[in-house]
Scaffold this active site. Structure first.
Site, PDB file in Angstrom:
ATOM      1  N   GLY A  24       0.835  -1.205   0.000  1.00 41.86           N
ATOM      2  CA  GLY A  24       0.000   0.000   0.000  1.00 41.86           C
ATOM      3  C   GLY A  24       0.861   1.243   0.000  1.00 41.86           C
ATOM      4  N   GLY A  43      -0.751   4.456   0.156  1.00 40.38           N
ATOM      5  CA  GLY A  43      -1.585   5.585   0.553  1.00 40.38           C
ATOM      6  C   GLY A  43      -0.859   6.407   1.601  1.00 40.38           C
ATOM      7  N   ALA A  56      -0.768   6.097   4.723  1.00 36.94           N
ATOM      8  CA  ALA A  56      -0.110   5.267   5.716  1.00 36.94           C
ATOM      9  C   ALA A  56       1.102   4.563   5.100  1.00 36.94           C
ATOM     10  CB  ALA A  56      -1.098   4.256   6.284  1.00 36.94           C
ATOM     11  N   SER A  63     -18.251  17.288   0.013  1.00 40.71           N
ATOM     12  CA  SER A  63     -17.628  17.577   1.302  1.00 40.71           C
ATOM     13  C   SER A  63     -18.649  18.002   2.344  1.00 40.71           C
ATOM     14  CB  SER A  63     -16.587  18.671   1.155  1.00 40.71           C
ATOM     15  OG  SER A  63     -16.198  19.098   2.433  1.00 40.71           O
ATOM     16  N   ARG A  68     -22.028  12.821  11.578  1.00 38.89           N
ATOM     17  CA  ARG A  68     -22.353  12.074  10.361  1.00 38.89           C
ATOM     18  C   ARG A  68     -23.407  10.992  10.568  1.00 38.89           C
ATOM     19  NH1 ARG A  68     -16.202  11.437   7.941  1.00 38.89           N
ATOM     20  NH2 ARG A  68     -16.024  13.636   7.447  1.00 38.89           N
ATOM     21  N   GLU A 109      -6.072   2.899   7.494  1.00 35.35           N
ATOM     22  CA  GLU A 109      -7.456   2.439   7.587  1.00 35.35           C
ATOM     23  C   GLU A 109      -7.539   0.915   7.704  1.00 35.35           C
ATOM     24  OE1 GLU A 109     -10.039   4.277   4.669  1.00 35.35           O
ATOM     25  OE2 GLU A 109     -11.748   3.038   5.243  1.00 35.35           O
ATOM     26  N   ARG A 158     -15.495   7.444  13.313  1.00 34.54           N
ATOM     27  CA  ARG A 158     -14.350   8.308  13.082  1.00 34.54           C
ATOM     28  C   ARG A 158     -14.802   9.745  12.902  1.00 34.54           C
ATOM     29  NH1 ARG A 158     -12.118  10.674   8.624  1.00 34.54           N
ATOM     30  NH2 ARG A 158     -13.429   9.579   7.143  1.00 34.54           N
ATOM     31  N   LEU A 204      -6.887  10.959   7.855  1.00 34.76           N
ATOM     32  CA  LEU A 204      -5.615  11.389   7.281  1.00 34.76           C
ATOM     33  C   LEU A 204      -4.591  11.515   8.392  1.00 34.76           C
ATOM     34  CD1 LEU A 204      -6.852  14.105   4.757  1.00 34.76           C
ATOM     35  CD2 LEU A 204      -6.538  11.662   4.414  1.00 34.76           C
TER      36      LEU A 204
HETATM   37  C1  LIG Z   1     -14.069  10.493  -0.729  1.00 35.09           C
HETATM   38  C2  LIG Z   1     -13.328  10.407   0.564  1.00 35.09           C
HETATM   39  C3  LIG Z   1     -13.021  11.550   1.271  1.00 35.09           C
HETATM   40  C4  LIG Z   1     -12.325  11.488   2.469  1.00 35.09           C
HETATM   41  N1  LIG Z   1     -12.041  12.643   3.122  1.00 35.09           N
HETATM   42  C5  LIG Z   1     -11.326  12.593   4.265  1.00 35.09           C
HETATM   43  C6  LIG Z   1     -10.965  13.778   4.948  1.00 35.09           C
HETATM   44  O1  LIG Z   1     -11.306  14.881   4.528  1.00 35.09           O
HETATM   45  N2  LIG Z   1     -10.241  13.696   6.071  1.00 35.09           N
HETATM   46  C7  LIG Z   1      -9.838  12.492   6.556  1.00 35.09           C
HETATM   47  O2  LIG Z   1      -9.157  12.489   7.561  1.00 35.09           O
HETATM   48  N3  LIG Z   1     -10.161  11.352   5.934  1.00 35.09           N
HETATM   49  C8  LIG Z   1     -10.897  11.361   4.805  1.00 35.09           C
HETATM   50  N4  LIG Z   1     -11.217  10.197   4.168  1.00 35.09           N
HETATM   51  C9  LIG Z   1     -10.709   8.922   4.665  1.00 35.09           C
HETATM   52  C10 LIG Z   1      -9.247   8.732   4.261  1.00 35.09           C
HETATM   53  O3  LIG Z   1      -9.035   9.251   2.982  1.00 35.09           O
HETATM   54  C11 LIG Z   1      -8.805   7.296   4.235  1.00 35.09           C
HETATM   55  O4  LIG Z   1      -9.219   6.647   5.358  1.00 35.09           O
HETATM   56  C12 LIG Z   1      -7.288   7.194   4.201  1.00 35.09           C
HETATM   57  O5  LIG Z   1      -6.792   7.966   3.160  1.00 35.09           O
HETATM   58  C13 LIG Z   1      -6.810   5.789   4.074  1.00 35.09           C
HETATM   59  O6  LIG Z   1      -5.417   5.780   3.854  1.00 35.09           O
HETATM   60  P1  LIG Z   1      -4.601   4.448   3.806  1.00 35.09           P
HETATM   61  O7  LIG Z   1      -3.206   4.831   3.575  1.00 35.09           O
HETATM   62  O8  LIG Z   1      -4.902   3.644   4.987  1.00 35.09           O
HETATM   63  O9  LIG Z   1      -5.168   3.623   2.569  1.00 35.09           O
HETATM   64  P2  LIG Z   1      -5.359   3.975   1.020  1.00 35.09           P
HETATM   65  O10 LIG Z   1      -5.048   5.373   0.717  1.00 35.09           O
HETATM   66  O11 LIG Z   1      -6.681   3.451   0.649  1.00 35.09           O
HETATM   67  O12 LIG Z   1      -4.257   3.140   0.308  1.00 35.09           O
HETATM   68  C14 LIG Z   1      -4.334   1.769   0.120  1.00 35.09           C
HETATM   69  C15 LIG Z   1      -3.132   1.311  -0.641  1.00 35.09           C
HETATM   70  O13 LIG Z   1      -3.052  -0.080  -0.601  1.00 35.09           O
HETATM   71  C16 LIG Z   1      -2.872  -0.604  -1.888  1.00 35.09           C
HETATM   72  N5  LIG Z   1      -3.507  -1.905  -1.898  1.00 35.09           N
HETATM   73  C17 LIG Z   1      -4.742  -2.234  -1.484  1.00 35.09           C
HETATM   74  N6  LIG Z   1      -4.919  -3.543  -1.599  1.00 35.09           N
HETATM   75  C18 LIG Z   1      -3.785  -4.055  -2.107  1.00 35.09           C
HETATM   76  C19 LIG Z   1      -3.361  -5.349  -2.441  1.00 35.09           C
HETATM   77  N7  LIG Z   1      -4.138  -6.403  -2.272  1.00 35.09           N
HETATM   78  N8  LIG Z   1      -2.121  -5.519  -2.945  1.00 35.09           N
HETATM   79  C20 LIG Z   1      -1.301  -4.445  -3.127  1.00 35.09           C
HETATM   80  N9  LIG Z   1      -1.665  -3.212  -2.792  1.00 35.09           N
HETATM   81  C21 LIG Z   1      -2.882  -3.011  -2.297  1.00 35.09           C
HETATM   82  C22 LIG Z   1      -3.482   0.386  -2.801  1.00 35.09           C
HETATM   83  O14 LIG Z   1      -2.901   0.287  -4.067  1.00 35.09           O
HETATM   84  C23 LIG Z   1      -3.138   1.677  -2.107  1.00 35.09           C
HETATM   85  O15 LIG Z   1      -1.849   2.066  -2.484  1.00 35.09           O
HETATM   86  C24 LIG Z   1     -11.941  10.244   2.980  1.00 35.09           C
HETATM   87  C25 LIG Z   1     -12.243   9.093   2.284  1.00 35.09           C
HETATM   88  C26 LIG Z   1     -12.950   9.153   1.092  1.00 35.09           C
HETATM   89  C27 LIG Z   1     -13.329   7.898   0.423  1.00 35.09           C
END
Ligand SMILES: Cc1cc2nc3c(=O)[nH]c(=O)nc-3n(C[C@H](O)[C@H](O)[C@H](O)COP(=O)(O)OP(=O)(O)OC[C@H]3O[C@@H](n4cnc5c(N)ncnc54)[C@H](O)[C@@H]3O)c2cc1C
Ligand code: HEM
Ligand code: HEM
Ligand code: SF4
Ligand code: F3S
Ligand code: FES
Lengths: 248, 645, 255
Positions: free
Chosen positions: B50, B52, B54, B294, B340, B435, B445, B451
């Site tokens: 991943g 993202g 994180a 938003s 929410r 996440e 949450r 974020l």
């Molecule tokens: C529309 C929207 C708006 C949001 N707005 C906000 C906000 O304003 N403020 C806030 O705090 N939060 C917000 N959130 C929540 C927040 O964006 C997410 O919870 C957070 O970004 C998750 O980050 P992450 O790094 O955990 O995962 P992600 O960013 O989802 O990254 C997941 C990563 O894992 C990889 N991956 C997944 N499965 C596999 C696999 N099987 N094999 C290899 N790679 C894989 C993907 O390619 C990706 O790189 C929002 C969410 C959404 C949907």
């Protein structure tokens, strides 16, 4: 509505591709362009055909994954819109739509409409960052940034890396993409120490990867879903040449 | 019931949780953790799945520390991880405004917002670290919004009473992610990160009980390959797509963490699902995903529906007296700004009464007419212009002329793999961040906190805690021939082959849609005993049909998007069942989990602290899952019933 | 060039990675600053801009000089003679002209070389064409830079044979400059032969002046319109100025 689609089909990178004609029926004007392709794909699967491969992820215009050349225009004719945000209400019943992948040597076709854009990652890796190790940052308020610079930097930073600029440029140039990052970081105080090196490394990497040079034609900014302005390219040129940029 | 759907196992404890004064716990833990000799770091490899917020921040920081990192994502570039879509902002207890914010207040708000189902120690650490995140991101060049004086601007978000949310227009996630991506790019250039885009993790490699690698499938060539490391970090994001329609990106999946769950990692609180009240409603059967509008829109928009059901007049033709501004009516003190979950449920209730608007009656108005009259069109455009435009693109309607239509949609999953204070799962050497883990948010949450958590985990927490584990390494070198490795890879190949071999008559998407429908109807905004029982049956039947009748076209040695989908859906089936069982066993209402049977006389969520003040961590058995409880204690924030009336 | 599957191929093995190689390249670039810069497309464009600007400078003077035809035969011939004697005795006869000729040749050579190199690079960057390609906002001028430039170059060759050397002139090599000029433009088809390349030159400069500013980093969102307006105005004035002489002859104001 009913439409005729001419879609670029290519089994893999090495095989020859061709345009194939499909007819789709009962398309709702509320569908997005990609949803229209979903409908076609569902049918192709059930008919035992290979569904059309295309890239997409967020489907809300921010990840930069989607991108099709629609009737000769990257992301379609609607301005400041990604392919995934384009909706069918902008087409008419009976229209013929030609769908092709991005075309550029550094963006080889992977399959059908999917291309490999990793060249963009190489450009960023060459210097599109501020070298700051985690945990060693000064307080965020230690360096004020004038609002105007912050805003202009932000405008440039909104580039989603979709590659439409390259697809549209008659020279196949990655200048708008490269310039967007150079402008974003070059306008902020945090980006100053590496500014000259960054511009040089990124521009030269783009050349090495096989992108064309910019001759200021301006198609890129016209199709850019985020409306990145040509001024960024001027700024990149100035940074590259070691001249002080003027204007915004 | 226990015997019917699940069994109960031994309670678990967070062995790494320090005690002492809460403000010193993180320091204490860092001091107690073993350090890795700098010369040894080069010999240690960490896999990060991943990219993202994180995963990206973790990979960059670990590489900077000297570890060799291998990173994976399914998109064509690490920059496209789903975090890119976050709009609103990121919280931090900077108190730049002097409006009374502090680490303690952010901690307090987060525990309360999570409806007292999170761990105090974790949340306190999150609030402490939040401050450093902003410094780090600004230094990287993240262009946060600024005021004319050149200092950072903040806003109040999601009903918080202090302005602690930093933002970058409506694209905060994008800018933060690009910051992390660029930090990664620097390490890729330096040769410290080996990046594998378009590569999906399909299984975890366990050797002698330790997480030692992953089995991946190259999404372009179809090659199934093993990657080895001394520790594995999962940062694969949320699983909201189990509902098919959600605000998540199309590719978001549970596969990475589900595969780890099947190998022994406990899965905590799967049923806690956040439903976001302001999304663009479904427009037809073709709908492939939902778009978030938003939350900040609720600062100025007024929510209403017609007073009587079946009113099909255009909104402008409905006189003031025949409108029901139901949030303002039911919650006079918070009005349109209630949290929410409350806003979402209220919308569902009025639509269930038949008063919904738009196609299918699943929508309520979010009306800016008053704001436009009060502030002027230009001021409204300056604040919300890009959101209005986005709405117009999708619906073809102009919010300046006619009220927006909104409806709740699945948005965020609080559940995830169980981790201890060090973010380590129940499998040694497996760390889970962002996440994908369950920590920090409890049952609900707060806006702008995901974020914060992703970056806290990746930049600051994990890089400190993983060393404690890695200090025992490097572990024995592995190769493809090792029996446990060979078994894992073989299992993946078999599964891929099996999906292709079914050759039935229904497309993967048709199954996914149907599964999503079941989940939305019975495990969505309101859950009941009868509904959940029914859902479990339906899911099992559908899963059985899937493996009998799915039609996956193409082959495995090529780019095959149907195959990718089918694999993810197969895991969603198993997850869906666990979600329903978790929801079924938790007979209280809390946060993102509302049980119809557990409400106050006036229809508000009713918690049961006596029975349910615990984390439900589920063990996979292949048959009935086993429930392990981790009891929660509250020393600093007294549990109280939330009230927004 | 990137080969297939680069998106999925491991970017590099940690020890002999491409990342390392790239770092070395950027830090160990050899050669002077100017030559390294020229290797990039941006450097080539800067060369085009500077050479273009110098040629523009020449054309402005040339255009003004041409206006001397309106002052009469002697005035014009004197001017031509002066061009050959200016700088004497510091310079040999026609010294100034030769310096200018060599200078212009070098400048043009640089300009054309860069143009050719950029064109080759662009062709390589887009080996497969689109079946359907629609232009969104590019101007006619920006699209005709390459062919326009070639035609202008061809014109210059003809033009020198015509008015400097005289072999292509109806009045022949023996005639004085004024006579040659008048001999040309009394013929409508030669007026056309001059007017067409001149219009192309106008287009070349309409885009070129703005483009040069952009290439040298002088652009900016706020300046885009003013610079483009200036470029158009400048091109119109220059072309009109050049056209005065031929038209003057044709309509009989200059005999
Ligand atoms: C529309 C929207 C708006 C949001 N707005 C906000 C906000 O304003 N403020 C806030 O705090 N939060 C917000 N959130 C929540 C927040 O964006 C997410 O919870 C957070 O970004 C998750 O980050 P992450 O790094 O955990 O995962 P992600 O960013 O989802 O990254 C997941 C990563 O894992 C990889 N991956 C997944 N499965 C596999 C696999 N099987 N094999 C290899 N790679 C894989 C993907 O390619 C990706 O790189 C929002 C969410 C959404 C949907
Ligand atoms: C053989 C002759 C010529 C050729 C092939 C040629 C070709 C080109 C090309 C391809 C460009 C770049 C296109 C672009 O920027 O969009 C260009 C730019 C330019 N040309 Fe020419 N040209 C020629 C002659 C001239 C002459 C005679 C002049 C001067 C009067 C001139 C002035 C310019 C200027 C000012 C630019 C802009 C430079 C820049 O964009 O940085 N060119 N030319
Ligand atoms: C109607 C338009 C023009 C007229 C009447 C004109 C006239 C002349 C004349 C009379 C000479 C000869 C001067 C001499 O030998 O003493 C000359 C030379 C020349 N002209 Fe022009 N010219 C015109 C347009 C142009 C244009 C458009 C260009 C370039 C793009 C150009 C480039 C030159 C050059 C390079 C020379 C040679 C100078 C030398 O001998 O070194 N001219 N022109
Ligand atoms: S500059 Fe615009 S068109 Fe180019 S990659 Fe960025 S967003 Fe896409
Ligand atoms: S279209 Fe191409 S030529 Fe330059 S201005 Fe844009 S990159
Ligand atoms: S799918 Fe993300 S921008 Fe289109």
């Amino acid at each position: 509505m009913n439409l005729t689609l001419k879609v670029w089909r290519q089994k893999n990178a090495t095989s020859r591709g061709h345009l194939t004609t499909y007819r789709v029926k009962e398309i709702s004007p509320d569908m997005s362009f990609l949803e229209m392709l979903d409908v076609l794909n569902e049918r192709l699967i059930l008919d035992g055909d290979d569904p059309i491969a295309f890239d997409h992820d967020c489907r809300e215009g921010i990840c930069g994954m989607c991108g099709l050349v629609i009737n000769g225009v990257p992301h379609g004719e609607q301005r400041a819109t990604t392919t995934c945000q384009l909706h069918m209400r902008h087409f008419k019943d009976g229209d013929t739509i030609v769908i092709e992948p991005w075309r550029a040597a550094p963006f080889p076709v992977v399959k059908d409409l999917v291309v490999d854009r990793s060249a963009f990652d190489r450009i960023i890796e060459a210097g599109g960052y501020v070298s700051v190790p985690t945990g060693s940052a000064p307080d965020a308020h230690a360096v004020p940034v004038p609002k105007a610079s912050a805003d202009t930097a932000f405008d440039a930073a909104t580039c989603i890396g979709c590659g439409a600029c390259v697809a549209a440029c008659p020279n196949g140039s990655a200048s708008l993409f490269t310039a967007a990052k150079i402008t974003h970081l070059g306008l902020l105080p945090q980006g100053q120490p590496e500014r000259a090196r960054r511009a040089r490394a990124m521009v030269e990497t783009a050349d090495e990867l096989g992108f064309g040079g910019c001759t200021n034609i301006g198609e890129c900014t016209a199709v850019c879903p985020k409306g990145i302005p040509l001024a960024t390219i001027a700024r990149m040129n100035a940074d590259y040449l070691g001249l002080a940029a003027t204007g915004d | 019931m226990s015997t019917e759907f699940y069994r109960t196992g031994a309670p678990i404890e967070d062995g790494k949780a320090p005690d002492g004064v809460i403000a010193e716990r993180w320091d204490n833990r860092r001091f107690a953790a073993k350090l890795v000799n700098p010369a040894n770091k080069r010999k240690l490899t960490v896999i990060v799945v991943g990219t993202g917020l994180a995963g990206g921040s973790a990979a960059a920081t670990l590489a900077e520390l000297g570890y060799d990192v291998k990173s994976f994502c399914y998109q064509d570039s690490p920059r496209r991880a789903h975090s890119i879509a976050a709009q609103g902002g990121i919280n931090a207890a900077k108190n730049y405004r002097g409006d009374g914010d502090s680490v303690h207040r952010l901690f307090y708000d987060t525990v309360k917002g999570g409806d007292f189902r999170s761990r105090e120690s974790n949340v306190y650490r999150l609030a402490q670290v939040s401050v450093e995140i902003i410094d780090q991101c600004v230094a990287q060049g993240v262009p946060f919004a600024r005021e004319y004086g050149g200092l950072l601007d903040t806003r109040s978000f999601g009903g918080a009473q202090v302005s602690r949310t930093f933002y970058a227009r409506g694209q905060t996630g994008q800018q933060l992610l690009l910051g992390a991506y660029q930090a990664m790019a620097r390490q890729i250039q330096a040769g410290k990160i080996e990046m594998h885009p378009r590569t999906e993790m399909l299984d975890l490699i366990l050797v002698d009980g330790r997480a030692r690698g992953v089995v991946t499938r190259d999404l372009v060539t179809g090659e199934v390959r093993n990657h080895f490391a001394d520790a594995v970090v999962l940062a694969s994001g949320g699983y909201g797509n189990v509902f098919f329609l959600s605000t998540n990106a199309k590719g978001c999946n549970v596969t990475a963490i589900w595969r780890a769950h099947r190998k022994g990692a406990l899965f905590a609180n799967p049923c806690y699902t956040q439903i976001h009240p302001t999304c663009i409603p479904v427009s037809g059967d073709h709908q492939s995903k939902l778009t978030l509008m938003s939350e900040s829109l609720r600062n100025d928009g007024r929510v209403w529906v017609p007073l009587t059901g079946g009113d099909t007049r255009a909104p402008a033709d409905i006189p003031e007296a025949e409108r029901d501004y139901y949030l303002e009516r039911i919650y006079p003190s918070f009005g349109n700004l209630v949290p929410r979950d409350i806003a979402s449920r209220a919308a569902k209730n009025v639509c269930d009464e038949g008063r919904g608007v738009g196609p299918g009656g699943l929508g309520v108005y979010l009306d800016f007419a008053d704001a436009i009259a009060r502030l002027g069109r230009d001021a409204v455009a300056a604040k919300y212009g890009n959101l209005f435009e986005m709405y117009e693109r999708i619906t073809g309607e102009d919010p300046f002329e006619t009220p927006m239509r909104i409806y709740p949609a699945v948005h965020y999953t609080m559940g995830g793999l169980w981790v201890d204070y060090d973010l380590q799962a129940t499998i040694p050497g497996l760390f889970v961040i962002g996440e994908a883990n369950f920590s920090d948010h409890g049952a609900n949450r707060l806006g702008a906190s995901a974020l914060m958590q992703g970056l806290a985990d990746g930049y600051f927490v994990l890089p400190n805690t993983i060393g404690d584990y890695l200090a025992a390494g490097p572990f024995e070198p592995l190769d493809d021939a090792h029996p446990e490795v060979a078994d894992a890879a073989e299992a993946v190949r078999t599964r891929v082959a099996k999906l292709l071999a079914v050759n039935g008559s229904r497309t993967p998407d048709s199954f996914h849609r149907e599964l999503g429908r079941i989940m939305w109807d019975y495990c969505g905004m309101e859950r009941t005993d009868a509904g959940l029982r029914k859902a479990v049956g339906l899911i099992q039947a559908l899963r059985e049909e899937f493996w009998r009748d799915v039609l996956v076209s193409g082959e495995s040695e090529e780019l095959n998007q149907q195959l990718e989908k089918a694999g993810r859906i197969a895991d969603f089936f198993e997850l869906a069942e666990l979600m329903c069982i978790d929801a079924l066993h938790r007979t209280e209402s809390c946060g993102g989990h509302f049980r119809g049977e557990s409400q106050t006389p006036d229809g508000e969520a009713l918690r049961d602290d006596e029975t349910f003040s615990y984390v439900a961590a589920w063990e996979y058995t292949g048959d009935r899952p086993v429930l392990h409880r981790e009891h929660l204690t509250f020393e600093y924030v007294k549990p109280s019933q939330r009230s927004y009336k | 060039m990137i080969d297939r599957g680069a998106a999925t191929a491991p970017v590099q093995a940690p020890d002999q990675g491409a990342g390392r190689a790239r770092t070395e390249r950027t830090t160990a670039t050899k050669g002077s600053r100017a030559t390294t810069r020229y290797r990039g497309a941006v450097g080539k464009k800067a060369v085009m801009a500077v050479t273009g600007a110098l040629m523009i400078g020449f054309l402005v003077l040339h255009m003004i000089g041409n206006l001397k035809v309106f002052a009469g035969r002697d005035s014009f011939n004197d001017y031509a003679a002066w061009l050959r004697t200016v700088g004497e005795p510091m310079l040999p006869p026609s010294g100034f002209l030769w310096i200018q000729r060599i200078g212009l040749l070098v400048i043009l050579a640089l300009h054309i070389t860069a143009a050719v190199q950029l064109t080759v690079q662009a062709k390589r960057a887009r080996p497969v064409k689109y079946h359907v390609k629609r232009r969104v906002q590019q101007s006619y001028a920006s699209r005709t830079m390459r062919w326009g430039g070639v035609i202008i170059a061809a014109f210059v060759v003809y033009h020198i044979l015509d008015l400097t050397v005289g072999v292509a002139n109806p009045a022949g090599t023996a005639a004085d400059p004024y006579t040659r000029l008048v001999a040309d433009f009394q013929r409508w088809y030669l007026v056309v032969a001059y007017a067409v390349p001149l219009l192309l030159l106008g287009l070349h400069l309409r885009h070129g002046v703005w483009s040069a500013a952009q290439s040298l980093g002088r652009g900016g969102t706020a300046r885009e319109r003013p610079i483009k307006l200036f470029a158009t105005g400048f091109a119109v004035v220059l072309v009109a100025g050049f056209l005065l002489a031929p038209v003057g002859v044709l309509v009989g104001v200059v005999k």
